[in-house]
Design a protein around this motif. Sequence first.
Motif, mmCIF file in Angstrom:
data_model
loop_
_atom_site.group_PDB
_atom_site.id
_atom_site.type_symbol
_atom_site.label_atom_id
_atom_site.label_comp_id
_atom_site.label_asym_id
_atom_site.label_seq_id
_atom_site.Cartn_x
_atom_site.Cartn_y
_atom_site.Cartn_z
ATOM 1 N N GLY A 73 1.039 -0.925 0.155
ATOM 2 C CA GLY A 73 0.449 -0.129 -0.135
ATOM 3 C C GLY A 73 0.467 1.150 -0.220
ATOM 4 O O GLY A 73 0.346 2.552 0.082
ATOM 5 N N GLY A 74 2.270 0.953 -0.045
ATOM 6 C CA GLY A 74 3.107 2.787 -0.732
ATOM 7 C C GLY A 74 3.879 2.668 0.848
ATOM 8 O O GLY A 74 4.236 3.908 0.136
ATOM 9 N N ILE A 75 3.252 2.312 1.990
ATOM 10 C CA ILE A 75 4.640 2.249 3.360
ATOM 11 C C ILE A 75 5.087 1.462 3.072
ATOM 12 O O ILE A 75 6.012 2.032 3.883
ATOM 13 C CB ILE A 75 3.519 1.502 4.348
ATOM 14 N N GLU A 76 5.448 0.904 2.570
ATOM 15 C CA GLU A 76 6.992 -0.084 2.340
ATOM 16 C C GLU A 76 7.465 0.097 1.269
ATOM 17 O O GLU A 76 8.816 1.015 1.936
ATOM 18 C CB GLU A 76 6.223 -1.450 2.288
ATOM 19 N N SER A 80 10.891 10.031 4.976
ATOM 20 C CA SER A 80 11.281 8.633 4.777
ATOM 21 C C SER A 80 12.581 8.363 4.256
ATOM 22 O O SER A 80 13.010 9.495 4.494
ATOM 23 C CB SER A 80 10.560 8.448 3.336
ATOM 24 N N ARG A 81 12.535 7.339 4.039
ATOM 25 C CA ARG A 81 14.224 7.016 4.142
ATOM 26 C C ARG A 81 13.944 6.800 2.400
ATOM 27 O O ARG A 81 13.452 6.898 1.177
ATOM 28 C CB ARG A 81 14.319 5.884 3.958
ATOM 29 N N GLY A 83 15.031 10.812 6.254
ATOM 30 C CA GLY A 83 14.912 11.953 7.107
ATOM 31 C C GLY A 83 15.052 13.103 6.585
ATOM 32 O O GLY A 83 15.330 13.619 7.835
ATOM 33 N N GLY A 84 15.942 13.340 6.045
ATOM 34 C CA GLY A 84 15.835 14.922 5.556
ATOM 35 C C GLY A 84 17.222 15.097 5.919
ATOM 36 O O GLY A 84 17.739 16.528 5.202
ATOM 37 N N GLN A 85 17.935 13.685 5.829
ATOM 38 C CA GLN A 85 19.466 14.323 6.323
ATOM 39 C C GLN A 85 20.340 13.517 4.661
ATOM 40 O O GLN A 85 19.859 11.970 4.350
ATOM 41 C CB GLN A 85 19.599 12.845 7.450
ATOM 42 N N MET A 86 20.427 14.225 3.961
ATOM 43 C CA MET A 86 21.308 14.496 3.088
ATOM 44 C C MET A 86 22.887 13.839 3.185
ATOM 45 O O MET A 86 23.264 14.329 3.601
ATOM 46 C CB MET A 86 21.379 15.617 2.130
ATOM 47 N N GLY A 87 22.355 12.692 1.758
ATOM 48 C CA GLY A 87 23.876 11.976 1.674
ATOM 49 C C GLY A 87 24.479 12.485 0.979
ATOM 50 O O GLY A 87 24.506 14.136 0.253
ATOM 51 N N GLU A 88 25.790 11.659 0.230
ATOM 52 C CA GLU A 88 26.848 12.648 -0.597
ATOM 53 C C GLU A 88 25.918 11.779 -2.304
ATOM 54 O O GLU A 88 25.629 10.685 -2.111
ATOM 55 C CB GLU A 88 27.862 11.915 -0.754
ATOM 56 N N VAL A 89 26.132 12.182 -3.558
ATOM 57 C CA VAL A 89 26.052 12.209 -4.546
ATOM 58 C C VAL A 89 27.222 10.816 -5.577
ATOM 59 O O VAL A 89 28.014 11.665 -4.643
ATOM 60 C CB VAL A 89 25.670 13.710 -5.790
ATOM 61 N N GLY A 143 16.927 9.223 -17.516
ATOM 62 C CA GLY A 143 16.060 9.368 -17.338
ATOM 63 C C GLY A 143 16.299 8.724 -15.563
ATOM 64 O O GLY A 143 17.367 9.526 -15.001
ATOM 65 N N THR A 144 14.698 9.124 -14.861
ATOM 66 C CA THR A 144 14.642 9.314 -13.253
ATOM 67 C C THR A 144 13.816 8.180 -12.681
ATOM 68 O O THR A 144 13.266 7.692 -12.545
ATOM 69 C CB THR A 144 14.432 10.903 -13.055
ATOM 70 N N THR A 145 14.244 7.418 -11.556
ATOM 71 C CA THR A 145 14.023 6.426 -11.226
ATOM 72 C C THR A 145 13.611 7.195 -8.362
ATOM 73 O O THR A 145 15.179 7.728 -8.808
ATOM 74 C CB THR A 145 14.692 5.423 -10.745
ATOM 75 N N VAL A 146 12.688 7.647 -8.397
ATOM 76 C CA VAL A 146 12.687 7.682 -7.183
ATOM 77 C C VAL A 146 11.942 6.886 -6.180
ATOM 78 O O VAL A 146 11.099 6.422 -6.525
ATOM 79 C CB VAL A 146 11.577 9.097 -7.041
ATOM 80 N N GLU A 147 12.966 6.548 -5.850
ATOM 81 C CA GLU A 147 12.704 5.283 -4.316
ATOM 82 C C GLU A 147 12.413 5.996 -3.168
ATOM 83 O O GLU A 147 12.855 6.366 -2.023
ATOM 84 C CB GLU A 147 13.429 3.863 -4.567
ATOM 85 N N ILE A 148 11.087 5.360 -2.501
ATOM 86 C CA ILE A 148 11.005 6.274 -1.439
ATOM 87 C C ILE A 148 9.989 4.659 -0.299
ATOM 88 O O ILE A 148 9.329 4.366 -1.024
ATOM 89 C CB ILE A 148 9.629 7.105 -1.366
ATOM 90 N N ARG A 149 11.328 4.811 0.772
ATOM 91 C CA ARG A 149 10.801 3.347 1.818
ATOM 92 C C ARG A 149 10.610 3.668 2.545
ATOM 93 O O ARG A 149 10.465 5.441 3.394
ATOM 94 C CB ARG A 149 11.435 2.679 1.842
ATOM 95 N N ASP A 150 9.326 3.374 3.698
ATOM 96 C CA ASP A 150 9.183 3.598 5.201
ATOM 97 C C ASP A 150 8.509 4.810 5.227
ATOM 98 O O ASP A 150 9.700 5.873 6.106
ATOM 99 C CB ASP A 150 10.588 3.427 5.915
ATOM 100 N N LEU A 151 7.443 5.724 4.466
ATOM 101 C CA LEU A 151 7.076 6.627 4.916
ATOM 102 C C LEU A 151 6.560 6.863 6.223
ATOM 103 O O LEU A 151 5.612 6.123 6.680
ATOM 104 C CB LEU A 151 5.748 6.119 3.648
#
Length: 648
Positions: A53-56, A110-111, A131-137, A145-153
């Motif tokens: 359901g998008g939560i995971e 989210s992650r 959770g808002g903590q930005m890592g390195e590119v 193109g682009t892929t966005v992955e969201i876990r643990d919303l």
Amino acid sequence: MEATVEIKRLSASVINKIAAGEVIERPSSVVKELLENCIDAGATRIDVAIEKGGIELIRVSDNGHGIAPDQLQLAVTSHATSKIDDADDLFHVGSLGFRGEALASIAEISRFLLRSRTAADDAGYELEVNGGQMGEVSPCGCPLGTTVEIRDLFYNTPVRRRFLRTTQTEIGHIGEAFTRIALGFPHIHFTLSHNGRVLHELPVSHDLRDRIGRFFGPEIQNALIPIVSEDSGVELSGFVVDPTHSRSHNRMQYLFLNGRHIRDRSLQHALGEAYRGLLLHGRCPIAFLRMDMPAEMIDVNVHPAKLEVRFQNGGQLYSQLLGTIRRIFLTTDLTARIDPAIAGQADAAANRARDFQPDAQRNPLPSQSSHSGFDSSDRQPSPSERQQSIAFQPTQPLADPFSIGGRGSATHGSQDQPDLSLAGNPQADLSNEQSELRGDNQIPSPALPAFRAHPPQTHRPLAMQIHNRYLVTETEEGVIVIDQHALHERILYEELRKKVLAGKLEKQNLLVPEPIHLTASEAALVLEQTELLLQLGIQVEPFGGDTVLVSAYPAMLANYSPSEMVRQIVDMLAEGGKRPDRRDILDSLLHMISCKAAIKAGDRLAPEEITLLIEHRQYCQDSHHCPHGRPTALVFSREELDRRFKRI
Ligand code: ADP
Ligand code: MG
């Protein structure tokens, strides 16, 4: 000790959480924002993968122009966007997004993983935000193109997380968000999968119709009526759905403004107006409408999720929509085509409609001739006379006070009998005078020359009445079964409306006005509407205390007592709640009067009356539905019959 009030700047993290609270209500909001970004990036293919359901997990991939590696961090920074430059741009937003908030908000709660490759780069690059903590590119392998992955919303906003419903509910919302976007952009290939199962696979289509069919099935697809119009830079296109299909809610009214799905109460109202008289009370039309106009004509910056917009010229749009649909309905054959798949639905509609007209069965007209208007003279009625007579029956001369006064009590007593028509019962309870007037003592002969001389154009003169309620006739196409009450009601309704709107409805003064005793509030309700009632030929005056006096009454209602009618009107007005719209009252009254005055199911009709009724079908603007929205006729096409008899 006095408390000191300190004003502090909020941290970026809190700001983003607040923004997320507005924009990201549940997983489906994330899906919507991500899909919008893909479309803005010019993607031609977009894949959505959901787990639990998008939560995971929510993963959205596109083949759009991508994000350059040095821009990845900016993309997830709040108030950073590539879509507008300055405030002026806000007033001609050509993209779906423009606030630069979505990715930052989502990444805050989210992650989050962003991967992208532009045509200018050999490799892809990725960025993780936790959770808002930005890592390195860092570089990674990935297609253009682009892929966005969201876990643990919502993992770090437990309150929001607790508000989430079952997987099933959430995937339902995601499905709806996906549908809205996929319908807005049929030229993009979309897929949606849940827990590894493909829910939708939508190849590129150049016709919105295909996509509608994929989401809503062949029944809706086959009932689509295309509309198109252009007015002062506004292009309107898409489909409305035949009124045989409707819903109890307005969620099947899809409006797209330059591709963006929007909600708009005014346009939904216009849609409802266009279907007025075609749908049962409480039913909503189904439509898929696209409006395209220059971005300058709209303000999209009025709603956090951009679901609502403000139009520069809302009034014009309202009229354009209403006018376009009305015109289409006038030129479309809306006769319900019987299709085994929808037959059940038509039955259900008929059942519902029955609830709306409880009188249809138990209140048959006392006399057949009173609604046919036939006289026994040999003179051939002209077509207009014939139309007049069937449309405005019973046209009893009301000079005779008994034809009114006697009607209420005397005739009502005998109305339990199922068939009081003259052909079946020559002793039908007409006053002697009425019988004499029309020579009703003879049973009408089926071979009246009048109808031989003027064979109707589209129907053979012959139609058969069955069960004293349906008329069966043959057309070029097949067999048509008509509901006599529904059709007559429609004819009367249209005729009556025309007359009332033109101010040409004759009222008949009652020689003996009828007093009606009401409660104080009932009397007030009626007396508030005297002007409106007068338009309909019903003159009501105060008569001391809580009594009102009916002093004039429409000729066509000769078989329905004024007191009964006024009581029905009171009920209707009381139901209408606070200050109902004048037009609505008028329309409801028109419905009520035509229903009461129409022949009923159970009335036996003379052959001439049958022919007249069928002839009148063609004069109706909408002969296909009674004013309650029930179909007046069902067509069994020859092809369908052949098929069912296994000839083809
Ligand atoms: P907005 O869409 O309002 O600009 P977002 O936070 O949704 O704000 O996105 C920020 C920026 O990231 C966009 O302006 C765009 O430049 C870039 N971006 C986001 N998603 C994509 C994508 N799928 N493809 C290309 N660029 C993207
Ligand atoms: Mg966006």
